[in-house]
Design a protein around this motif. Sequence first.
Motif, short mmCIF file in Angstrom:
data_model
loop_
_atom_site.label_atom_id
_atom_site.label_comp_id
_atom_site.label_asym_id
_atom_site.label_seq_id
_atom_site.Cartn_x
_atom_site.Cartn_y
_atom_site.Cartn_z
N LEU A 27 42.53 37.38 47.42
CA LEU A 27 42.03 36.62 46.27
C LEU A 27 41.17 37.50 45.36
O LEU A 27 41.28 37.40 44.13
CB LEU A 27 41.23 35.41 46.74
CG LEU A 27 42.05 34.21 47.23
CD1 LEU A 27 41.13 33.15 47.82
CD2 LEU A 27 42.88 33.64 46.11
N ALA A 28 40.35 38.35 45.93
CA ALA A 28 39.51 39.24 45.11
C ALA A 28 40.38 40.20 44.29
O ALA A 28 40.11 40.43 43.10
CB ALA A 28 38.55 40.03 46.01
N ILE A 29 41.40 40.75 44.89
CA ILE A 29 42.31 41.64 44.16
C ILE A 29 43.03 40.87 43.07
O ILE A 29 43.16 41.35 41.93
CB ILE A 29 43.30 42.31 45.14
CG1 ILE A 29 42.56 43.30 46.03
CG2 ILE A 29 44.44 43.00 44.38
CD1 ILE A 29 43.39 43.85 47.17
N TRP A 30 43.51 39.68 43.37
CA TRP A 30 44.24 38.87 42.39
C TRP A 30 43.34 38.51 41.20
O TRP A 30 43.74 38.64 40.05
CB TRP A 30 44.79 37.62 43.04
CG TRP A 30 45.58 36.76 42.10
CD1 TRP A 30 46.74 37.07 41.47
CD2 TRP A 30 45.24 35.44 41.68
NE1 TRP A 30 47.14 36.03 40.69
CE2 TRP A 30 46.24 35.01 40.80
CE3 TRP A 30 44.18 34.59 41.97
CZ2 TRP A 30 46.23 33.76 40.20
CZ3 TRP A 30 44.18 33.34 41.39
CH2 TRP A 30 45.18 32.95 40.52
N PHE A 31 42.12 38.07 41.46
CA PHE A 31 41.20 37.73 40.37
C PHE A 31 40.86 38.97 39.52
O PHE A 31 40.79 38.90 38.31
CB PHE A 31 39.91 37.11 40.90
CG PHE A 31 40.04 35.67 41.31
CD1 PHE A 31 40.67 34.75 40.50
CD2 PHE A 31 39.54 35.24 42.53
CE1 PHE A 31 40.80 33.42 40.87
CE2 PHE A 31 39.66 33.92 42.92
CZ PHE A 31 40.30 33.01 42.10
N GLY A 32 40.63 40.10 40.16
CA GLY A 32 40.32 41.32 39.44
C GLY A 32 41.45 41.77 38.53
O GLY A 32 41.24 42.14 37.38
#
Length: 122
Positions: A27-32
């Motif tokens: 999720l952190a990678i996707w949001f970034g």
Amino acid sequence: MPLPRTAPGTLKWWVIGSIGIAIGVALAIWFGLSATVGLPTWQVTGYKVVDDDSVRVDFEVHSPGGEDLTCTVQALAGDFAVVGSTDVPVELAGADSTRTSVALRTTSRAVTGDVKTCVVAP
């Protein structure tokens, strides 16, 4: 010597925790990526303090869609106070990137010039 075994009933929590951490990282990678992909980028390639009343800023902009941009260029004093600012229209004419140079009038001696932001022109 055999490796020690985990306490009975704790393997389930290790698996749940590992899956939770993997989901959090994904999720952190996707949001970034979703917050930055497709946005214009810029880089100051140089600046020259001409005199006490002006500075020249050279910069390169990249717009993934080739759309025209409006960039805000600033001149900064030694204490990081803004001593000059202007909006510069940057026409890409369908190209992905271009180099631009702008002379900026200042209210007092600047020590640097910088591009604050670039946005798609209305």
